[in-house]
Design a protein around this motif. Sequence first.
Motif, PDB file in Angstrom:
ATOM      1  N   ILE A 107       0.840  -1.193   0.000  1.00 35.51           N
ATOM      2  CA  ILE A 107       0.000   0.000   0.000  1.00 35.51           C
ATOM      3  C   ILE A 107       0.880   1.250   0.000  1.00 35.51           C
ATOM      4  N   TYR A 108       0.250   2.369  -0.311  1.00 36.86           N
ATOM      5  CA  TYR A 108       0.934   3.657  -0.289  1.00 36.86           C
ATOM      6  C   TYR A 108       0.832   4.235   1.119  1.00 36.86           C
ATOM      7  N   ILE A 109       1.997   4.456   1.737  1.00 36.64           N
ATOM      8  CA  ILE A 109       2.024   4.967   3.104  1.00 36.64           C
ATOM      9  C   ILE A 109       2.953   6.180   3.180  1.00 36.64           C
ATOM     10  N   PRO A 110       2.715   7.076   4.148  1.00 38.74           N
ATOM     11  CA  PRO A 110       3.637   8.208   4.328  1.00 38.74           C
ATOM     12  C   PRO A 110       5.035   7.688   4.680  1.00 38.74           C
ATOM     13  N   TYR A 111       6.055   8.222   4.018  1.00 36.87           N
ATOM     14  CA  TYR A 111       7.397   7.656   4.194  1.00 36.87           C
ATOM     15  C   TYR A 111       8.442   8.695   3.819  1.00 36.87           C
ATOM     16  N   ASN A 112       9.584   8.635   4.489  1.00 31.91           N
ATOM     17  CA  ASN A 112      10.692   9.555   4.201  1.00 31.91           C
ATOM     18  C   ASN A 112      10.196  11.006   4.172  1.00 31.91           C
ATOM     19  N   SER A 113       9.518  11.393   5.252  1.00 30.37           N
ATOM     20  CA  SER A 113       8.808  12.675   5.296  1.00 30.37           C
ATOM     21  C   SER A 113       9.711  13.825   5.742  1.00 30.37           C
ATOM     22  N   TYR A 114      10.877  13.928   5.133  1.00 29.03           N
ATOM     23  CA  TYR A 114      11.832  14.976   5.506  1.00 29.03           C
ATOM     24  C   TYR A 114      11.299  16.363   5.153  1.00 29.03           C
ATOM     25  N   GLY A 115      10.595  16.472   4.039  1.00 24.91           N
ATOM     26  CA  GLY A 115      10.056  17.764   3.640  1.00 24.91           C
ATOM     27  C   GLY A 115       9.059  18.304   4.639  1.00 24.91           C
ATOM     28  N   LEU A 116       8.261  17.429   5.230  1.00 26.32           N
ATOM     29  CA  LEU A 116       7.257  17.838   6.208  1.00 26.32           C
ATOM     30  C   LEU A 116       7.902  18.262   7.522  1.00 26.32           C
ATOM     31  N   ASP A 117       9.146  17.864   7.740  1.00 27.93           N
ATOM     32  CA  ASP A 117       9.864  18.170   8.979  1.00 27.93           C
ATOM     33  C   ASP A 117      10.786  19.383   8.831  1.00 27.93           C
ATOM     34  N   SER A 118      10.739  20.041   7.694  1.00 28.06           N
ATOM     35  CA  SER A 118      11.674  21.133   7.420  1.00 28.06           C
ATOM     36  C   SER A 118      11.524  22.275   8.425  1.00 28.06           C
ATOM     37  N   PRO A 119      12.636  22.775   8.986  1.00 29.92           N
ATOM     38  CA  PRO A 119      12.558  23.928   9.895  1.00 29.92           C
ATOM     39  C   PRO A 119      12.218  25.230   9.169  1.00 29.92           C
ATOM     40  N   LEU A 155       9.482  25.507   7.483  1.00 32.41           N
ATOM     41  CA  LEU A 155       8.020  25.571   7.486  1.00 32.41           C
ATOM     42  C   LEU A 155       7.501  26.193   8.774  1.00 32.41           C
ATOM     43  N   LYS A 156       6.377  26.886   8.656  1.00 31.32           N
ATOM     44  CA  LYS A 156       5.632  27.366   9.806  1.00 31.32           C
ATOM     45  C   LYS A 156       4.443  26.444  10.030  1.00 31.32           C
ATOM     46  N   TYR A 157       3.973  26.399  11.265  1.00 29.64           N
ATOM     47  CA  TYR A 157       2.885  25.483  11.582  1.00 29.64           C
ATOM     48  C   TYR A 157       1.618  25.781  10.786  1.00 29.64           C
ATOM     49  N   ASP A 158       1.383  27.062  10.499  1.00 33.96           N
ATOM     50  CA  ASP A 158       0.163  27.368   9.739  1.00 33.96           C
ATOM     51  C   ASP A 158       0.286  27.000   8.263  1.00 33.96           C
ATOM     52  N   GLN A 159       1.481  26.626   7.820  1.00 39.22           N
ATOM     53  CA  GLN A 159       1.639  26.071   6.473  1.00 39.22           C
ATOM     54  C   GLN A 159       1.285  24.590   6.447  1.00 39.22           C
ATOM     55  N   ILE A 160       1.317  23.957   7.587  1.00 32.93           N
ATOM     56  CA  ILE A 160       1.039  22.518   7.690  1.00 32.93           C
ATOM     57  C   ILE A 160      -0.423  22.275   8.043  1.00 32.93           C
ATOM     58  N   ILE A 161      -0.923  22.993   9.037  1.00 39.74           N
ATOM     59  CA  ILE A 161      -2.281  22.780   9.537  1.00 39.74           C
ATOM     60  C   ILE A 161      -3.291  23.494   8.633  1.00 39.74           C
ATOM     61  N   LYS A 162      -4.204  22.733   8.054  1.00 41.72           N
ATOM     62  CA  LYS A 162      -5.246  23.277   7.184  1.00 41.72           C
ATOM     63  C   LYS A 162      -6.599  22.699   7.592  1.00 41.72           C
ATOM     64  N   ALA A 163      -7.658  23.211   7.037  1.00 41.47           N
ATOM     65  CA  ALA A 163      -8.994  22.717   7.354  1.00 41.47           C
ATOM     66  C   ALA A 163      -9.156  21.269   6.884  1.00 41.47           C
ATOM     67  N   GLY A 164      -9.661  20.423   7.765  1.00 44.94           N
ATOM     68  CA  GLY A 164      -9.961  19.035   7.398  1.00 44.94           C
ATOM     69  C   GLY A 164      -8.805  18.076   7.534  1.00 44.94           C
ATOM     70  N   HIS A 165      -7.624  18.495   7.125  1.00 48.11           N
ATOM     71  CA  HIS A 165      -6.442  17.630   7.158  1.00 48.11           C
ATOM     72  C   HIS A 165      -5.209  18.496   6.979  1.00 48.11           C
ATOM     73  N   LEU A 169       0.072  15.752  15.895  1.00 47.97           N
ATOM     74  CA  LEU A 169       0.976  15.652  17.042  1.00 47.97           C
ATOM     75  C   LEU A 169       2.395  15.378  16.572  1.00 47.97           C
ATOM     76  N   GLY A 170       3.358  16.098  17.133  1.00 46.44           N
ATOM     77  CA  GLY A 170       4.764  15.789  16.893  1.00 46.44           C
ATOM     78  C   GLY A 170       5.538  16.841  16.136  1.00 46.44           C
ATOM     79  N   MET A 171       4.863  17.853  15.609  1.00 49.32           N
ATOM     80  CA  MET A 171       5.562  18.874  14.827  1.00 49.32           C
ATOM     81  C   MET A 171       6.598  19.606  15.682  1.00 49.32           C
ATOM     82  N   LYS A 172       7.752  19.865  15.096  1.00 48.19           N
ATOM     83  CA  LYS A 172       8.813  20.588  15.792  1.00 48.19           C
ATOM     84  C   LYS A 172       9.459  21.631  14.890  1.00 48.19           C
ATOM     85  N   ASN A 173       8.829  21.938  13.750  1.00 51.67           N
ATOM     86  CA  ASN A 173       9.433  22.801  12.726  1.00 51.67           C
ATOM     87  C   ASN A 173       9.882  24.143  13.272  1.00 51.67           C
TER      88      ASN A 173
END
Length: 455
Positions: free
Chosen positions: A310-322, A324-334, A423-427
């Motif tokens: 199956i397709y799963i989230p993996y090697n998510s280095y881009g999502l962990d980039s310092p 990024l700001k939290y409001d760039q990650i958190i959006k309505a619904g997901h 949960l877990g963001m540290k950007n």
Amino acid sequence: MKTTKKIFQSSALALSLLTGNVMAAVSVEDAAKLGTSFTPAGAERSGNADGTIPEWTGGLPMSAGTVDDKGFLSNPFASEQPIFTITAKNVDQYKDKLTPGQLAMFKRYPDSYKIPVFTTHRSAAQPDFINEATKRNATSTKLVEGGNGLENYKEGSPFPIPQSGLEVVWNHITRYRGRSAVRLVTQATPQADGSFSMVYMQDEYAFSNGVTDANPNKESNILFYFKQQVTAPPRLAGNVLLVHETLNQVKEPRLAWQYNAGQRRVRRAPQVAYDGPGTASDGLRTSDNFDLYNGSPDRYNWVLNGKKEIYIPYNSYGLDSPKLKYDQIIKAGHINQDLSRYELHRVWHVTGTLKPGERHIYAKRDFYIDEDTWQIAEADHYDSRGGLWRVAEAHSEYYYDKQIPWYTLETLYDLLSGRYLALGMKNEEKKSYEFNFPTKEGDYTPAALRQAGVR
């Protein structure tokens, strides 16, 4: 979804996997496959038939990228672009490689939810001492009577060649995340319109062999110590949770205490287990939703359904980039799925069904567990009426400089309310995770809670 054709290496082992009734350690002959036809962790070394999952060749080297002065890793795959993107318009083409929860997310958010699919990299590896411990476990570690604990276990994966769903679940619970770690993390519980405020926490854990003053000759029933302090917002700051997670939970169940900063009191916290409310989660997760699943597995009957691709989230280095700001990650619904990365991997599919007479808000749970790391990547949660209620996705990252696979972001989507937990963001934090830091048993006593919780 198709079950992978080449899953089991012998017909006898395949039969035991499908029945899920065998509790004993595997034979010396089967254990010898670890490091040959199996990886040291117990995954299939070979790729799949059409080449979309490659052979495991040792994972990323420790020098795969750079580490900045805050401990954030560079992205070894930064130049890659998605091979294709799954949307609500083309999802039917790929539904055999998606979970029911992922399909439900497309139905719930047809205009915004997407899955960008990238080239698969089997990046994960673990230190040699963990691989050696895992190989020893294969022939010696057993489940205690009833399955709610382990015998002859110290570290590594207890069941690298699992023979039941319960053994796969224990592999997730005990998987290697370093011997100790401290992390500054955030938690958001957005409203349906995307508005949110942050909760800031410092998490700390140490496996029993990670505390510096542990007596190596003393038999201990502690699997790990966990301490979590809320540092903001002010109304919650100073509250501290302490957990002693036990190895044999038949002999001694989980022990938990809470320090309430307002009352300046330490109290036992038996509610910090099962479907007790998660810390500052606004009712959007249970205690055992943390880490996608934790705690005693005794309330469910666990069935091993085999493996799937199956397709799963993996090697998510881009999502962990310092950057990024939290409001760039958190959006309505997901979360912002444009920042996510999915790859095709083999997973173990395990179903947990609530036992007769037991209580939990989730009547059934489906876990999809990555074969290379034993981490749950996707989890579907069903209510008592059989309806799909909550969908969890864990965006994983391999901390190659420390040889530690773990998550960088856990998400839990409530399909009914349209809200979710991230949960877990540290950007935006001052530093990334700190692994294998020195700690003592005395740091994890109820008496130490009051000092930790002083505002």
